[in-house]
Design a protein around this motif. Structure first.
Motif, PDB file in Angstrom:
ATOM      1  N   ASP A 105       0.853  -1.176   0.000  1.00  0.00           N
ATOM      2  CA  ASP A 105       0.000   0.000   0.000  1.00  0.00           C
ATOM      3  C   ASP A 105       0.898   1.238   0.000  1.00  0.00           C
ATOM      4  N   GLN A 106       1.149   1.768  -1.177  1.00  0.00           N
ATOM      5  CA  GLN A 106       2.112   2.849  -1.299  1.00  0.00           C
ATOM      6  C   GLN A 106       1.558   4.202  -0.845  1.00  0.00           C
ATOM      7  N   THR A 107       0.322   4.222  -0.335  1.00  0.00           N
ATOM      8  CA  THR A 107      -0.178   5.454   0.286  1.00  0.00           C
ATOM      9  C   THR A 107       0.396   5.607   1.694  1.00  0.00           C
ATOM     10  N   LYS A 108       0.953   4.524   2.242  1.00  0.00           N
ATOM     11  CA  LYS A 108       1.585   4.586   3.553  1.00  0.00           C
ATOM     12  C   LYS A 108       2.986   5.170   3.405  1.00  0.00           C
ATOM     13  N   GLY A 135       8.796  -3.100  -1.682  1.00  0.00           N
ATOM     14  CA  GLY A 135       9.849  -3.996  -1.222  1.00  0.00           C
ATOM     15  C   GLY A 135      11.249  -3.439  -1.359  1.00  0.00           C
ATOM     16  N   SER A 136      11.372  -2.146  -1.677  1.00  0.00           N
ATOM     17  CA  SER A 136      12.677  -1.531  -1.906  1.00  0.00           C
ATOM     18  C   SER A 136      12.896  -0.322  -1.007  1.00  0.00           C
TER      19      SER A 136
END
Length: 234
Positions: A105-108, A135-136
């Motif tokens: 969830d890249q909004t985090k 994951g990076s």
């Protein structure tokens, strides 16, 4: 979820054996290009036959990802005295921080990026940066002029026994660059003696795979008398 990853080795052969552990190399990218990395030994030790001694050998690593950097030259390193860096093996890591991997969830907004400094080697405390893949984590490399004999490395660090951080896999950064590192929670055990931090050629052939993905925290490794390994995860 446990904070420590543990490898427990039983030597089921009839002879005292030496083992070492290393991690699967992280994936490194820069501007879409795949970077080739080097690997290092993370632990080593000897153990007597289990059936006659009851002894086991344990290696422990922190689950928390770390970013780390090393230089062999005093003007690039925050050291009282320059430390040797023979054969690309590091006896210590000059700079390191715990760092977060970009979640699904890249909004985090997690602290997934750091900046390397080379005037006196250091890493900024990680902060959130958008655009880093799931994951990076990222390492921003400033402008610098490589000099003769300079060894400058950065990448995936592993904390050992809650004390030292060792560069598990690493790259030589190009000036004015943004490196992206994706660590893998997979470790290997082989027979042999490689001091902690010493450079190794990564090869999984003949090794025991200790895969800590999906929440596993312990891998029980048995070294059989025929030279093979069996692994049980828990």
């Amino acid at each position: 979820m446990p904070h420590t990853l543990t490898i427990v080795i039983r030597n089921l052969s009839q002879n005292k054996m030496q083992f070492y552990a290393f991690q699967h190399p992280a994936d490194y990218k820069s501007s879409g290009s795949v970077l080739q990395s080097s690997s290092a030994s993370l632990a080593t030790g000897a153990v007597l036959p289990y059936k006659s001694s009851g002894s086991t050998l344990q290696f422990q690593f922190a689950r928390q990802p770390h970013v780390a950097a090393f230089s062999n030259q005093a003007k690039f390193a925050m050291l009282v005295k320059p430390q040797p860096f023979a054969s690309a093996s590091q006896t210590s890591v000059v700079a390191s921080w715990p760092i977060a991997l970009t979640p699904q969830d890249q909004t985090k907004q997690v602290p997934n990026n750091t900046q390397l400094t080379v005037g006196s080697l250091g890493l900024s405390k990680p902060t959130y940066t958008s655009g880093i893949s799931e994951g990076s984590f990222g390492i921003e490399i400033p402008s610098y002029t490589p000099t003769g004999g300079l060894k400058l490395y950065c990448g995936n660090g592993i904390k050992i026994k809650n004390t030292q951080v060792v560069l598990s896999s690493y790259v030589t950064p190009l000036p004015v660059n943004h490196i992206f590192c994706a660590p893998k929670p997979k470790f290997y055990v082989k027979t042999g003696d490689h001091p902690v931090g010493s450079s190794i050629s990564f090869s999984a052939t003949g090794a025991a795979l200790c895969d800590f993905t999906n929440g596993y925290s312990t891998c029980n490794v048995d070294y059989q008398s025929d030279g093979t390994f069996t692994v049980h995860r828990q």
